[in-house]
Design a protein around this motif. Structure first.
Motif, PDB file in Angstrom:
ATOM      1  N   GLU A  99      25.202   9.084   8.732  1.00 46.02           N
ATOM      2  CA  GLU A  99      23.985   9.870   8.981  1.00 46.02           C
ATOM      3  C   GLU A  99      23.139  10.032   7.720  1.00 46.02           C
ATOM      4  OE1 GLU A  99      25.353  13.559  10.545  1.00 46.02           O
ATOM      5  OE2 GLU A  99      26.142  12.689  12.426  1.00 46.02           O
ATOM      6  N   ALA A 100      23.634   9.581   6.600  1.00 48.62           N
ATOM      7  CA  ALA A 100      22.952   9.804   5.321  1.00 48.62           C
ATOM      8  C   ALA A 100      21.923   8.704   5.053  1.00 48.62           C
ATOM      9  CB  ALA A 100      23.972   9.843   4.192  1.00 48.62           C
ATOM     10  N   ARG A 101      20.705   9.117   4.748  1.00 52.62           N
ATOM     11  CA  ARG A 101      19.653   8.138   4.466  1.00 52.62           C
ATOM     12  C   ARG A 101      20.041   7.220   3.313  1.00 52.62           C
ATOM     13  NH1 ARG A 101      15.391   6.906   1.355  1.00 52.62           N
ATOM     14  NH2 ARG A 101      13.513   6.111   2.389  1.00 52.62           N
ATOM     15  N   GLU A 102      20.729   7.777   2.306  1.00 54.31           N
ATOM     16  CA  GLU A 102      21.116   6.974   1.145  1.00 54.31           C
ATOM     17  C   GLU A 102      21.923   5.742   1.563  1.00 54.31           C
ATOM     18  OE1 GLU A 102      21.607  11.317  -0.364  1.00 54.31           O
ATOM     19  OE2 GLU A 102      21.559  10.243   1.546  1.00 54.31           O
ATOM     20  N   CYS A 103      22.703   5.880   2.624  1.00 52.79           N
ATOM     21  CA  CYS A 103      23.551   4.780   3.096  1.00 52.79           C
ATOM     22  C   CYS A 103      22.828   3.925   4.133  1.00 52.79           C
ATOM     23  CB  CYS A 103      24.840   5.327   3.699  1.00 52.79           C
ATOM     24  SG  CYS A 103      25.773   6.417   2.599  1.00 52.79           S
ATOM     25  N   LEU A 104      22.106   4.581   5.027  1.00 49.84           N
ATOM     26  CA  LEU A 104      21.477   3.870   6.143  1.00 49.84           C
ATOM     27  C   LEU A 104      20.369   2.932   5.702  1.00 49.84           C
ATOM     28  CD1 LEU A 104      21.318   6.806   8.712  1.00 49.84           C
ATOM     29  CD2 LEU A 104      22.724   4.744   8.902  1.00 49.84           C
ATOM     30  N   THR A 105      19.721   3.205   4.584  1.00 46.19           N
ATOM     31  CA  THR A 105      18.610   2.355   4.164  1.00 46.19           C
ATOM     32  C   THR A 105      19.041   0.903   3.954  1.00 46.19           C
ATOM     33  OG1 THR A 105      18.981   3.094   1.892  1.00 46.19           O
ATOM     34  CG2 THR A 105      17.189   4.144   3.114  1.00 46.19           C
ATOM     35  N   CYS A 106      20.313   0.686   3.574  1.00 46.77           N
ATOM     36  CA  CYS A 106      20.798  -0.688   3.401  1.00 46.77           C
ATOM     37  C   CYS A 106      21.813  -1.102   4.462  1.00 46.77           C
ATOM     38  CB  CYS A 106      21.418  -0.868   2.015  1.00 46.77           C
ATOM     39  SG  CYS A 106      20.199  -1.052   0.695  1.00 46.77           S
ATOM     40  N   HIS A 107      22.423  -0.157   5.139  1.00 50.99           N
ATOM     41  CA  HIS A 107      23.459  -0.499   6.108  1.00 50.99           C
ATOM     42  C   HIS A 107      22.931  -0.514   7.543  1.00 50.99           C
ATOM     43  CE1 HIS A 107      27.206  -0.640   3.682  1.00 50.99           C
ATOM     44  NE2 HIS A 107      26.433   0.002   2.818  1.00 50.99           N
ATOM     45  N   SER A 108      21.624  -0.443   7.691  1.00 44.40           N
ATOM     46  CA  SER A 108      21.023  -0.525   9.021  1.00 44.40           C
ATOM     47  C   SER A 108      19.573  -0.990   8.851  1.00 44.40           C
ATOM     48  CB  SER A 108      21.045   0.840   9.721  1.00 44.40           C
ATOM     49  OG  SER A 108      20.102   1.732   9.117  1.00 44.40           O
ATOM     50  N   ASP A 109      18.933  -1.237   9.975  1.00 39.34           N
ATOM     51  CA  ASP A 109      17.492  -1.520   9.969  1.00 39.34           C
ATOM     52  C   ASP A 109      16.780  -0.168  10.022  1.00 39.34           C
ATOM     53  OD1 ASP A 109      14.950  -2.559  10.249  1.00 39.34           O
ATOM     54  OD2 ASP A 109      15.176  -2.971  12.392  1.00 39.34           O
ATOM     55  N   TYR A 110      16.719   0.505   8.878  1.00 38.77           N
ATOM     56  CA  TYR A 110      16.296   1.901   8.829  1.00 38.77           C
ATOM     57  C   TYR A 110      14.774   2.005   8.736  1.00 38.77           C
ATOM     58  CZ  TYR A 110      16.374   6.841   7.509  1.00 38.77           C
ATOM     59  OH  TYR A 110      16.198   8.202   7.470  1.00 38.77           O
ATOM     60  N   VAL A 111      14.151   2.540   9.789  1.00 36.35           N
ATOM     61  CA  VAL A 111      12.706   2.788   9.810  1.00 36.35           C
ATOM     62  C   VAL A 111      12.465   4.188  10.357  1.00 36.35           C
ATOM     63  CG1 VAL A 111      12.045   0.357  10.054  1.00 36.35           C
ATOM     64  CG2 VAL A 111      12.490   1.720  12.110  1.00 36.35           C
ATOM     65  N   PRO A 112      11.282   4.769  10.099  1.00 35.35           N
ATOM     66  CA  PRO A 112      10.988   6.120  10.607  1.00 35.35           C
ATOM     67  C   PRO A 112      11.087   6.185  12.133  1.00 35.35           C
ATOM     68  CG  PRO A 112       9.351   5.441   8.993  1.00 35.35           C
ATOM     69  CD  PRO A 112      10.176   4.229   9.278  1.00 35.35           C
ATOM     70  N   ALA A 113      11.354   7.379  12.643  1.00 36.99           N
ATOM     71  CA  ALA A 113      11.583   7.577  14.078  1.00 36.99           C
ATOM     72  C   ALA A 113      10.419   7.071  14.920  1.00 36.99           C
ATOM     73  CB  ALA A 113      11.841   9.054  14.362  1.00 36.99           C
ATOM     74  N   GLU A 114       9.193   7.242  14.431  1.00 36.52           N
ATOM     75  CA  GLU A 114       8.023   6.844  15.223  1.00 36.52           C
ATOM     76  C   GLU A 114       7.887   5.325  15.349  1.00 36.52           C
ATOM     77  OE1 GLU A 114       6.489   7.674  10.994  1.00 36.52           O
ATOM     78  OE2 GLU A 114       7.952   8.528  12.414  1.00 36.52           O
ATOM     79  N   ARG A 115       8.658   4.571  14.578  1.00 34.60           N
ATOM     80  CA  ARG A 115       8.591   3.111  14.679  1.00 34.60           C
ATOM     81  C   ARG A 115       9.872   2.519  15.272  1.00 34.60           C
ATOM     82  NH1 ARG A 115       8.242   0.384  10.241  1.00 34.60           N
ATOM     83  NH2 ARG A 115       8.148   1.922   8.578  1.00 34.60           N
ATOM     84  N   ARG A 116      10.628   3.339  15.983  1.00 32.69           N
ATOM     85  CA  ARG A 116      11.840   2.872  16.651  1.00 32.69           C
ATOM     86  C   ARG A 116      11.576   2.704  18.143  1.00 32.69           C
ATOM     87  NH1 ARG A 116      16.325   6.901  13.754  1.00 32.69           N
ATOM     88  NH2 ARG A 116      15.714   6.400  11.592  1.00 32.69           N
ATOM     89  N   GLY A 117      11.706   1.472  18.635  1.00 33.40           N
ATOM     90  CA  GLY A 117      11.465   1.199  20.040  1.00 33.40           C
ATOM     91  C   GLY A 117      12.575   1.700  20.937  1.00 33.40           C
ATOM     92  N   ARG A 118      12.380   1.506  22.235  1.00 34.76           N
ATOM     93  CA  ARG A 118      13.317   2.042  23.232  1.00 34.76           C
ATOM     94  C   ARG A 118      14.713   1.451  23.074  1.00 34.76           C
ATOM     95  NH1 ARG A 118      14.680   0.341  28.289  1.00 34.76           N
ATOM     96  NH2 ARG A 118      13.160  -1.348  28.168  1.00 34.76           N
ATOM     97  N   ARG A 119      14.818   0.220  22.662  1.00 29.02           N
ATOM     98  CA  ARG A 119      16.120  -0.451  22.562  1.00 29.02           C
ATOM     99  C   ARG A 119      16.625  -0.545  21.117  1.00 29.02           C
ATOM    100  NH1 ARG A 119      16.077  -5.696  26.365  1.00 29.02           N
ATOM    101  NH2 ARG A 119      18.286  -5.174  26.542  1.00 29.02           N
ATOM    102  N   TYR A 120      15.949   0.125  20.226  1.00 27.08           N
ATOM    103  CA  TYR A 120      16.359   0.155  18.813  1.00 27.08           C
ATOM    104  C   TYR A 120      17.610   1.019  18.652  1.00 27.08           C
ATOM    105  CZ  TYR A 120      16.206   1.927  13.978  1.00 27.08           C
ATOM    106  OH  TYR A 120      16.518   2.306  12.698  1.00 27.08           O
ATOM    107  N   SER A 121      18.494   0.610  17.740  1.00 29.33           N
ATOM    108  CA  SER A 121      19.677   1.421  17.448  1.00 29.33           C
ATOM    109  C   SER A 121      20.099   1.200  16.000  1.00 29.33           C
ATOM    110  CB  SER A 121      20.830   1.050  18.379  1.00 29.33           C
ATOM    111  OG  SER A 121      22.016   1.717  17.973  1.00 29.33           O
ATOM    112  N   LEU A 122      20.325   2.292  15.289  1.00 31.42           N
ATOM    113  CA  LEU A 122      20.847   2.194  13.926  1.00 31.42           C
ATOM    114  C   LEU A 122      22.207   1.514  13.904  1.00 31.42           C
ATOM    115  CD1 LEU A 122      20.076   5.755  12.519  1.00 31.42           C
ATOM    116  CD2 LEU A 122      19.125   3.615  11.658  1.00 31.42           C
ATOM    117  N   ARG A 123      22.963   1.677  14.986  1.00 29.46           N
ATOM    118  CA  ARG A 123      24.327   1.159  15.033  1.00 29.46           C
ATOM    119  C   ARG A 123      24.384  -0.366  15.034  1.00 29.46           C
ATOM    120  NH1 ARG A 123      28.364   4.707  16.372  1.00 29.46           N
ATOM    121  NH2 ARG A 123      27.692   6.863  16.659  1.00 29.46           N
ATOM    122  N   GLU A 124      23.237  -1.016  15.210  1.00 26.99           N
ATOM    123  CA  GLU A 124      23.216  -2.486  15.179  1.00 26.99           C
ATOM    124  C   GLU A 124      23.387  -3.034  13.766  1.00 26.99           C
ATOM    125  OE1 GLU A 124      19.453  -3.042  17.020  1.00 26.99           O
ATOM    126  OE2 GLU A 124      20.276  -3.113  19.055  1.00 26.99           O
TER     127      GLU A 124
END
Length: 443
Positions: A99-124
């Motif tokens: 859940e930490a931004r410090e980790c998610l910025t490189c371990h996911s396709d991390y973008v702001p909430a307003e640019r996440r589509g319906r089928r987007y998932s950090l878990r990918e």
């Protein structure tokens, strides 16, 4: 196989060269205006989700399964769920790693909430759009008759240009203002990061096919050019960090992620220090991490010789400045960055022949014997460079003999594990390689 063993668990992708591409780097996928629609939108069986490669298509069409089954990027988020990640997050006091931004910025396709589509998932994890750009506009048109240039205009990131590709990959492989990686993270348990563009291209499971059709649409970058550009981009990123708030005076110590790990983290046994490591600095003087800067000097020697002398003089001045002040470091970092700006257009347009590749291999081996192999980080970059240049020789029809392969195996064994690194053995391997290369040059 040698290359895959050397890389850390966090690998990133790369592709090919488009000559004449614009010098300006487009906005990075995580900063652009386009919505990220999620990996699932690419996974259809008639798109990139085929069970096997298609023979009658521009692309393989099994890219999704290659990514899902073989590519470490698909597991990047899962790493945040491991006990090691939990321990690191606890050490850092940042809550849960997943859940930490410090980790998610490189371990996911991390973008702001307003640019996440319906089928987007950090878990990918690090999915398609993390590197290819938000697909909101180009997803539909790219399956029709759109040209590559039209897709780029619609938000596809131009990975075909190795300068752009290197500048994208390096954000996670070295850290940046957008994706800060610091010494605190390393101290908490994060593995050290390194980068070499050609090596990281080849170690990733292929999800593109360089055939006649591909070369027609996206001309191919030979290995030597990819390596040369990658070294300059890594140097550029490092210098940019020195000239930013990431490298700041915090009292007794500046940000230590910019310093060579091996200057402090080395075994207390002989030899404890090697003359030449750290340029003009002597034993006990903590040095900046200069491996990419050293390799860039060899690139300039071969491909932009008019800049090489200034580069080496300014690099020595940077090392001396590191014993003075943050302001002095930033001044010399800007001077080196200006030389990269001048060199990149020349390197981009360079044609590197087999004799030039051999000369570069000789220069890398000689530098390791005379000076640079005293440092593990530089030694590993020497190995990466030699591998890329050997690949280039094969691409140009110049096949190395078994004696070259034997020498490279010996060199690999010395850099395979940092804890066992022996500069004496590395230099012996480099001498063996030089002997084998002299036979190729004579031939």
């Amino acid at each position: 196989m040698r290359l895959s063993k050397l890389l850390p668990a966090f690998t990133l992708l790369a592709t090919v060269l488009m000559p004449g591409a614009a010098a300006a780097t487009p906005e990075m996928p995580w900063n652009s205006k386009y919505q990220h629609v999620g990996v699932a939108t690419c996974a259809g069986s008639n798109c990139h989700g085929g069970q096997q490669a298609f023979d009658d298509a521009y692309v393989l069409q099994n890219e999704y399964l290659t990514w899902q089954r073989e590519d470490a990027h698909s597991n990047a988020y899962k790493l945040l769920l491991t006990p090691e990640a939990e321990r690191m997050a606890k050490n850092l006091g940042i809550g849960k790693a997943e859940e930490a931004r410090e980790c998610l910025t490189c371990h996911s396709d991390y973008v702001p909430a307003e640019r996440r589509g319906r089928r987007y998932s950090l878990r990918e994890g690090v999915g398609c759009e993390a590197c290819h750009g938000g697909a909101e506009e180009w997803l539909g048109p790219h399956v029709t008759d759109n040209t590559h240039a039209e897709n780029i205009a619609d938000g596809l990131f131009p990975l075909a240009d190795p300068v752009n590709r290197g500048r994208l990959c390096i954000n996670c492989h070295m850290g940046s203002t957008d994706k800060p990686i610091d010494h605190r993270m390393m101290g908490a348990g994060h593995p050290p990061l390194d980068f070499e563009l050609d090596t990281f291209t080849n170690i990733q499971p292929p999800h593109f096919q360089v055939d006649a059709d591909y070369r027609e649409r996206k001309p191919y970058a030979p290995a030597a050019k990819t390596w040369a550009i990658g070294q300059l981009i890594a140097a550029e990123q490092f210098l940019s960090g020195l000239d930013s708030e990431r490298f700041r005076d915090r009292g007794m110590f500046p940000e230590l992620v910019f310093y060579d790990c091996n200057a402090c983290h080395h075994p207390m046994r002989e030899p404890r220090w090697n003359a030449g490591a750290g340029g003009p600095l002597g034993p006990g003087e903590v040095r900046l991490a200069d491996a990419y800067l050293l390799m860039s000097g060899h690139v300039l020697d071969a491909l932009a010789p008019s800049l090489a002398e200034d580069w080496r003089g300014t690099l020595n001045a940077l090392h001396r400045a590191s014993q003075d002040s943050v302001g002095a470091v930033r001044q010399q970092a800007r001077a080196l960055s200006a030389l990269i700006d001048r060199a990149l257009p020349t390197i981009r347009d360079a044609e590197i022949g087999s004799n030039q590749a051999l000369a570069l291999m000789e220069a890398l081996a000689r530098s390791g014997i005379e000076r640079d192999a005293g440092d593990y980080t530089a030694a590993k970059q020497i190995f990466y460079g030699l591998e890329a240049l050997l690949a280039h020789l094969r691409q140009t029809g110049r096949k190395p003999g078994k004696d070259v392969g034997s020498a490279m195996d010996r060199i690999f064994k010395t850099v395979d594990a940092e804890s066992r690194y022996d500069p004496v053995a590395m230099r012996a391997g480099l001498r063996q390689l030089r002997q084998a290369l002299s036979g190729m040059q004579a031939g």
